[in-house]
Design a protein around this motif. Structure first.
Motif, PDB file in Angstrom:
ATOM      1  N   SER A  24     -34.503  42.742 -81.923  1.00  0.00           N
ATOM      2  CA  SER A  24     -34.167  41.462 -82.552  1.00  0.00           C
ATOM      3  C   SER A  24     -33.161  40.733 -81.667  1.00  0.00           C
ATOM      4  O   SER A  24     -32.687  41.272 -80.663  1.00  0.00           O
ATOM      5  CB  SER A  24     -33.575  41.685 -83.949  1.00  0.00           C
ATOM      6  OG  SER A  24     -32.404  42.494 -83.851  1.00  0.00           O
ATOM      7  N   ILE A  26     -30.937  38.431 -79.165  1.00  0.00           N
ATOM      8  CA  ILE A  26     -30.983  38.105 -77.740  1.00  0.00           C
ATOM      9  C   ILE A  26     -31.784  39.143 -76.961  1.00  0.00           C
ATOM     10  O   ILE A  26     -32.518  38.809 -76.028  1.00  0.00           O
ATOM     11  CB  ILE A  26     -29.522  38.018 -77.218  1.00  0.00           C
ATOM     12  CG1 ILE A  26     -28.882  36.738 -77.758  1.00  0.00           C
ATOM     13  CG2 ILE A  26     -29.459  38.088 -75.709  1.00  0.00           C
ATOM     14  CD1 ILE A  26     -27.373  36.717 -77.643  1.00  0.00           C
ATOM     15  N   LYS A  50     -39.742  48.775 -86.231  1.00  0.00           N
ATOM     16  CA  LYS A  50     -39.286  47.379 -86.141  1.00  0.00           C
ATOM     17  C   LYS A  50     -39.533  46.841 -84.724  1.00  0.00           C
ATOM     18  O   LYS A  50     -39.985  45.708 -84.551  1.00  0.00           O
ATOM     19  CB  LYS A  50     -37.793  47.323 -86.490  1.00  0.00           C
ATOM     20  CG  LYS A  50     -37.202  45.931 -86.505  1.00  0.00           C
ATOM     21  CD  LYS A  50     -35.740  45.982 -86.969  1.00  0.00           C
ATOM     22  CE  LYS A  50     -35.031  44.666 -86.715  1.00  0.00           C
ATOM     23  NZ  LYS A  50     -33.612  44.716 -87.067  1.00  0.00           N
ATOM     24  N   ASP A  68     -30.753  55.347 -80.198  1.00  0.00           N
ATOM     25  CA  ASP A  68     -29.589  54.905 -80.960  1.00  0.00           C
ATOM     26  C   ASP A  68     -28.398  55.042 -80.025  1.00  0.00           C
ATOM     27  O   ASP A  68     -27.939  56.161 -79.758  1.00  0.00           O
ATOM     28  CB  ASP A  68     -29.423  55.781 -82.213  1.00  0.00           C
ATOM     29  CG  ASP A  68     -28.225  55.349 -83.058  1.00  0.00           C
ATOM     30  OD1 ASP A  68     -27.350  54.623 -82.539  1.00  0.00           O
ATOM     31  OD2 ASP A  68     -28.159  55.753 -84.228  1.00  0.00           O
ATOM     32  N   ASN A  92     -27.601  45.784 -74.000  1.00  0.00           N
ATOM     33  CA  ASN A  92     -27.524  44.629 -74.907  1.00  0.00           C
ATOM     34  C   ASN A  92     -27.115  45.000 -76.324  1.00  0.00           C
ATOM     35  O   ASN A  92     -26.464  44.209 -76.997  1.00  0.00           O
ATOM     36  CB  ASN A  92     -28.890  43.932 -74.932  1.00  0.00           C
ATOM     37  CG  ASN A  92     -29.015  42.980 -76.103  1.00  0.00           C
ATOM     38  OD1 ASN A  92     -28.522  41.848 -76.070  1.00  0.00           O
ATOM     39  ND2 ASN A  92     -29.669  43.440 -77.189  1.00  0.00           N
ATOM     40  N   TYR A 164     -14.009  45.197 -82.210  1.00  0.00           N
ATOM     41  CA  TYR A 164     -15.049  44.469 -81.469  1.00  0.00           C
ATOM     42  C   TYR A 164     -14.485  43.937 -80.154  1.00  0.00           C
ATOM     43  O   TYR A 164     -15.058  44.147 -79.083  1.00  0.00           O
ATOM     44  CB  TYR A 164     -15.603  43.311 -82.306  1.00  0.00           C
ATOM     45  CG  TYR A 164     -16.729  42.557 -81.605  1.00  0.00           C
ATOM     46  CD1 TYR A 164     -18.001  43.130 -81.473  1.00  0.00           C
ATOM     47  CD2 TYR A 164     -16.521  41.300 -81.046  1.00  0.00           C
ATOM     48  CE1 TYR A 164     -19.028  42.455 -80.823  1.00  0.00           C
ATOM     49  CE2 TYR A 164     -17.544  40.620 -80.401  1.00  0.00           C
ATOM     50  CZ  TYR A 164     -18.801  41.204 -80.297  1.00  0.00           C
ATOM     51  OH  TYR A 164     -19.828  40.535 -79.641  1.00  0.00           O
ATOM     52  N   ALA A 199     -23.920  32.448 -79.879  1.00  0.00           N
ATOM     53  CA  ALA A 199     -25.333  32.181 -80.154  1.00  0.00           C
ATOM     54  C   ALA A 199     -25.631  32.504 -81.612  1.00  0.00           C
ATOM     55  O   ALA A 199     -25.130  33.493 -82.154  1.00  0.00           O
ATOM     56  CB  ALA A 199     -26.214  33.016 -79.235  1.00  0.00           C
ATOM     57  N   THR A 201     -27.396  34.098 -83.627  1.00  0.00           N
ATOM     58  CA  THR A 201     -28.219  35.246 -84.023  1.00  0.00           C
ATOM     59  C   THR A 201     -27.675  35.792 -85.345  1.00  0.00           C
ATOM     60  O   THR A 201     -26.767  35.214 -85.937  1.00  0.00           O
ATOM     61  CB  THR A 201     -28.127  36.351 -82.956  1.00  0.00           C
ATOM     62  OG1 THR A 201     -26.768  36.798 -82.911  1.00  0.00           O
ATOM     63  CG2 THR A 201     -28.550  35.845 -81.582  1.00  0.00           C
TER      64      THR A 201
HETATM   65  N1  LIG Z   1     -24.594  36.185 -80.741  1.00  0.00           N
HETATM   66  C1  LIG Z   1     -23.443  35.937 -80.132  1.00  0.00           C
HETATM   67  O1  LIG Z   1     -22.821  34.855 -80.294  1.00  0.00           O
HETATM   68  C2  LIG Z   1     -22.843  36.928 -79.200  1.00  0.00           C
HETATM   69  C3  LIG Z   1     -21.639  36.590 -78.584  1.00  0.00           C
HETATM   70  C4  LIG Z   1     -21.073  37.475 -77.697  1.00  0.00           C
HETATM   71  C5  LIG Z   1     -21.709  38.673 -77.417  1.00  0.00           C
HETATM   72  N2  LIG Z   1     -22.870  38.982 -78.054  1.00  0.00           N
HETATM   73  C6  LIG Z   1     -23.493  40.272 -77.727  1.00  0.00           C
HETATM   74  O2  LIG Z   1     -24.856  40.094 -77.456  1.00  0.00           O
HETATM   75  C7  LIG Z   1     -25.556  41.310 -77.765  1.00  0.00           C
HETATM   76  C8  LIG Z   1     -26.773  40.995 -78.623  1.00  0.00           C
HETATM   77  O3  LIG Z   1     -26.318  40.484 -79.850  1.00  0.00           O
HETATM   78  P1  LIG Z   1     -27.174  39.484 -80.759  1.00  0.00           P
HETATM   79  O4  LIG Z   1     -26.379  38.256 -80.908  1.00  0.00           O
HETATM   80  O5  LIG Z   1     -28.568  39.435 -80.282  1.00  0.00           O
HETATM   81  O6  LIG Z   1     -27.067  40.251 -82.154  1.00  0.00           O
HETATM   82  P2  LIG Z   1     -28.195  40.861 -83.123  1.00  0.00           P
HETATM   83  O7  LIG Z   1     -29.223  39.829 -83.362  1.00  0.00           O
HETATM   84  O8  LIG Z   1     -27.445  41.423 -84.266  1.00  0.00           O
HETATM   85  O9  LIG Z   1     -28.832  42.010 -82.243  1.00  0.00           O
HETATM   86  C9  LIG Z   1     -28.142  43.207 -81.973  1.00  0.00           C
HETATM   87  C10 LIG Z   1     -29.163  44.256 -81.641  1.00  0.00           C
HETATM   88  O10 LIG Z   1     -28.475  45.486 -81.349  1.00  0.00           O
HETATM   89  C11 LIG Z   1     -29.178  46.509 -82.020  1.00  0.00           C
HETATM   90  N3  LIG Z   1     -28.331  47.661 -82.302  1.00  0.00           N
HETATM   91  C12 LIG Z   1     -27.213  47.720 -83.061  1.00  0.00           C
HETATM   92  N4  LIG Z   1     -26.744  48.982 -83.109  1.00  0.00           N
HETATM   93  C13 LIG Z   1     -27.578  49.727 -82.352  1.00  0.00           C
HETATM   94  C14 LIG Z   1     -27.631  51.102 -82.000  1.00  0.00           C
HETATM   95  N5  LIG Z   1     -26.726  51.974 -82.463  1.00  0.00           N
HETATM   96  N6  LIG Z   1     -28.624  51.530 -81.195  1.00  0.00           N
HETATM   97  C15 LIG Z   1     -29.554  50.675 -80.737  1.00  0.00           C
HETATM   98  N7  LIG Z   1     -29.580  49.357 -81.043  1.00  0.00           N
HETATM   99  C16 LIG Z   1     -28.597  48.898 -81.842  1.00  0.00           C
HETATM  100  C17 LIG Z   1     -29.677  45.889 -83.299  1.00  0.00           C
HETATM  101  O11 LIG Z   1     -30.718  46.697 -83.793  1.00  0.00           O
HETATM  102  P3  LIG Z   1     -31.202  46.664 -85.327  1.00  0.00           P
HETATM  103  O12 LIG Z   1     -32.258  45.598 -85.314  1.00  0.00           O
HETATM  104  O13 LIG Z   1     -31.713  48.041 -85.531  1.00  0.00           O
HETATM  105  O14 LIG Z   1     -30.009  46.324 -86.164  1.00  0.00           O
HETATM  106  C18 LIG Z   1     -30.132  44.527 -82.803  1.00  0.00           C
HETATM  107  O15 LIG Z   1     -31.444  44.568 -82.307  1.00  0.00           O
HETATM  108  C19 LIG Z   1     -24.544  42.213 -78.448  1.00  0.00           C
HETATM  109  O16 LIG Z   1     -24.029  43.136 -77.522  1.00  0.00           O
HETATM  110  C20 LIG Z   1     -23.448  41.256 -78.880  1.00  0.00           C
HETATM  111  O17 LIG Z   1     -22.193  41.863 -79.011  1.00  0.00           O
HETATM  112  C21 LIG Z   1     -23.454  38.136 -78.941  1.00  0.00           C
END
Ligand SMILES: NC(=O)c1ccc[n+]([C@@H]2O[C@H](COP(=O)([O-])OP(=O)(O)OC[C@H]3O[C@@H](n4cnc5c(N)ncnc54)[C@H](OP(=O)(O)O)[C@@H]3O)[C@@H](O)[C@H]2O)c1
Length: 285
Positions: A24, A26, A50, A68, A92, A164, A199, A201
């Motif tokens: 899911s 990014i 999923k 995981d 990621n 975090y 972003a 998400t």
């Molecule tokens: N969105 C932002 O504004 C933002 C800003 C700064 C940094 N980031 C970073 O960008 C990255 C992607 O985030 P996102 O915004 O795309 O968030 P997201 O939509 O919540 O996606 C996070 C993904 O990480 C997976 N995940 C969580 N725990 C895990 C584990 N133990 N093992 C394997 N997969 C796991 C989730 O899987 P499930 O589907 O199983 O939950 C999900 O697919 C993250 O590292 C986040 O910290 C995001």
């Protein structure tokens, strides 16, 4: 000059890319784009069903494997099962602002997901890597007050947002220290950083930090949020590059190379953190 987009990605036919947490957000967008330009894409996900649903019907070559990243047993099994070259590893997977909880290994869940697991995964996969590691961090690393001696939150009172921020600074310190080590060993593999700005998400869906998502028009949509990762993974950037959006405050926009926060550049802290993490996880250092 026109801004860089996913349409500028090079052909990746014959290359293998692993994206963690690619079911899911990014990670899924990045996986889709890597696949679109010909890569063999491995999605390392904690829910393979999923993951399979997410890529069903997408043009490209996708393989879904259980991973995981917070569970060191899962990380070790995944890495041990890897055969052949891995051209690009994208760390990621991440969680934000989650309550205190411990993994089966006794690690803090948030820190293990965002930093400790990726540290172990990267080290174990390093012998297979041919091109680069991209670690996805956050601008919030700039606000961290990381305690290297207690990075796993054992003796302090847990604070979800500080955990975090600290995990994302730890990832910056790790990525830059890895680059120093790769350079010292004469390796051509690069270690680079990306951050998506902010972003929209589901990362913050459960969090009080989600109020910012109501200002969506000021933020990156998830497609733009994936661009720094795609850029860092494929463009001619130096090892140790920090790639993020080019807009004001690096919140939104198109990817460009920026500078991480000063604390991330501290080699002494990075080496101390590496030693502490290696000791905690049993990785040689
Ligand atoms: N969105 C932002 O504004 C933002 C800003 C700064 C940094 N980031 C970073 O960008 C990255 C992607 O985030 P996102 O915004 O795309 O968030 P997201 O939509 O919540 O996606 C996070 C993904 O990480 C997976 N995940 C969580 N725990 C895990 C584990 N133990 N093992 C394997 N997969 C796991 C989730 O899987 P499930 O589907 O199983 O939950 C999900 O697919 C993250 O590292 C986040 O910290 C995001």
């Amino acid at each position: 000059m026109s801004k860089w987009t996913a349409a500028d990605l090079p052909d990746l036919t014959g290359r293998t890319v692993l994206v963690t947490g690619a079911g899911s957000g990014i990670g899924l967008i990045a996986a889709r784009e890597f696949g679109r330009v010909g890569a063999h894409v491995v999605l390392g996900v904690r829910s393979p069903d999923k993951g399979r649903r997410a890529v069903a019907g997408m043009p490209g070559e996708f393989e879904v494997r259980h991973l995981d990243v917070a569970d060191l047993g899962s990380v070790r099994s995944f890495a041990q099962a890897w055969t052949g070259d891995l051209d690009i590893l994208v760390n990621n997977a991440g969680v934000m602002d989650v309550p205190a909880a411990r993994t089966a290994d006794g690690l803090d869940v948030q820190t293990a997901t965002n930093y400790t697991g990726p540290f172990v995964l990267t080290n174990l996969l390093l012998p297979h890597l041919t091109d680069r590691v991209v670690s996805v961090t956050s601008q919030l690393h700039r606000q961290s007050r990381l305690n290297v001696d207690d990075f796993d939150w054992r003796s302090r009172r847990y604070h979800p947002m500080n955990a975090y921020r600290d995990s994302k600074l730890a990832l910056v310190l790790f990525s830059l220290e890895l680059q120093r080590r790769l350079t010292a060993s004469g390796s051509r593999v690069k270690s680079v950083l990306a951050h998506p700005g902010i972003a929209t998400t589901t990362l913050a869906a459960h969090s009080s930090a989600n109020v910012v998502n109501r200002l969506g028009f000021l933020l990156n949509d998830p497609e733009h949020g994936a661009l720094p990762t795609l850029y860092a993974a494929t463009q001619d950037v130096p090892g140790n590059a920090y790639v993020g959006p080019d807009g004001l405050g690096s919140i939104k926009g198109h990817p460009t190379v920026r500078k991480p926060g000063r604390a991330g550049l501290d080699g002494t802290t990075a080496r101390a953190l590496w030693r502490a993490t290696a000791a905690l996880t049993g990785i040689e250092h």
